[in-house]
Scaffold this active site. Structure first.
Site, mmCIF file in Angstrom:
data_model
loop_
_atom_site.group_PDB
_atom_site.id
_atom_site.type_symbol
_atom_site.label_atom_id
_atom_site.label_comp_id
_atom_site.label_asym_id
_atom_site.label_seq_id
_atom_site.Cartn_x
_atom_site.Cartn_y
_atom_site.Cartn_z
ATOM 1 N N HIS A 91 17.885 -19.812 23.885
ATOM 2 C CA HIS A 91 17.393 -19.731 22.509
ATOM 3 C C HIS A 91 18.528 -20.047 21.536
ATOM 4 O O HIS A 91 18.334 -20.728 20.525
ATOM 5 C CB HIS A 91 16.833 -18.330 22.258
ATOM 6 C CG HIS A 91 15.978 -18.228 21.049
ATOM 7 N ND1 HIS A 91 15.560 -17.022 20.547
ATOM 8 C CD2 HIS A 91 15.446 -19.171 20.221
ATOM 9 C CE1 HIS A 91 14.812 -17.229 19.477
ATOM 10 N NE2 HIS A 91 14.732 -18.517 19.251
ATOM 11 N N GLU A 100 10.768 -14.528 28.151
ATOM 12 C CA GLU A 100 11.503 -13.373 27.644
ATOM 13 C C GLU A 100 12.025 -12.549 28.825
ATOM 14 O O GLU A 100 11.292 -12.284 29.788
ATOM 15 C CB GLU A 100 10.598 -12.497 26.779
ATOM 16 C CG GLU A 100 10.210 -13.116 25.448
ATOM 17 C CD GLU A 100 11.271 -12.921 24.372
ATOM 18 O OE1 GLU A 100 12.300 -12.254 24.656
ATOM 19 O OE2 GLU A 100 11.070 -13.419 23.251
ATOM 20 N N ASP A 149 20.577 -15.117 21.855
ATOM 21 C CA ASP A 149 20.092 -14.812 23.193
ATOM 22 C C ASP A 149 19.918 -16.064 24.056
ATOM 23 O O ASP A 149 19.721 -17.148 23.510
ATOM 24 C CB ASP A 149 18.769 -14.033 23.106
ATOM 25 C CG ASP A 149 17.701 -14.728 22.275
ATOM 26 O OD1 ASP A 149 18.023 -15.202 21.170
ATOM 27 O OD2 ASP A 149 16.545 -14.798 22.722
#
Length: 202
Positions: A108, A70, A118
């Site tokens: 993603h 992330e 994203d």
């Protein structure tokens, strides 16, 4: 494989706390803040719930075969240099430990077109490619772009072709993202080049 995400939250600490909250029902192996701070939240050999429903190549359970990273970004601004520096260092380590090829570092949005966008068109894939940490297209002899997109690893159901094309453009032709329409000659040439050099066989 490695799947890159953005947090879409106000700051990294908020994202970290949410990812560590059982109520969120999501997790990731790593989180990188805009200032380069790195948190590891899940062991690399454990499953993290970062990818959700999706597929890449023959893999229909991405969570079971991927490490999720992330990145602290809303998707509306460029990714900070400190974050990118730390990401490059992290990728080198993870790819070395798990023998992950650059073609297996994906967005993603690649694995879940239409459902996820994203890390988005502002993410600097070219920078990673210059460091050998992902792939970048070279034009090939255009064929059927949908056949080539499938060979690269994209998967879709009926009615999802527009979302697949948008995911492809967001990553490899960010200047064309959001344009809509059918694949053009540039899309076809880039997809052909990737399919020839980096076919996804599993």
């Amino acid at each position: 494989m490695i799947v890159l995400h953005y947090t879409a939250m106000k700051d990294a600490v908020s994202a970290r706390d949410w990812l560590c909250n059982p109520e969120s029902q999501v997790s990731a192996h790593y989180l990188i803040g805009r200032d380069g701070t790195l948190w590891q939240m899940v062991d690399e050999d454990a499953r993290a719930w970062h990818a959700g429903a999706g597929a890449w190549g023959a893999c229909t359970d991405v969570n079971s075969r991927s490490i999720g990273i992330e990145l602290d970004n809303t998707g509306a601004v460029p990714f900070a240099a400190s974050l990118m520096d730390r990401l490059e260092d992290l990728l080198r380590g993870v790819m070395g430990r798990w023998r992950i090829e650059p073609a297996r570092v994906v967005a993603h949005s690649d694995t879940a077109p239409g459902r996820k966008i994203d890390p988005g068109r502002r993410f600097d894939w070219r920078r990673l490619a210059r460091s050998g940490l992902c792939v970048w297209p070279e034009a090939g002899a255009p064929g059927d772009p949908w056949v080539d997109l499938h060979r690269i690893g994209y998967r879709w159901a009926n009615g999802q072709r527009d979302a697949v094309l948008e995911a492809f453009r967001s990553r490899f032709r960010p200047e064309a993202a959001g344009r809509g329409g059918a694949p053009d000659a540039v899309d076809a040439a880039l997809a052909a080049g990737l399919a020839t050099r980096f076919p996804c066989s599993d």
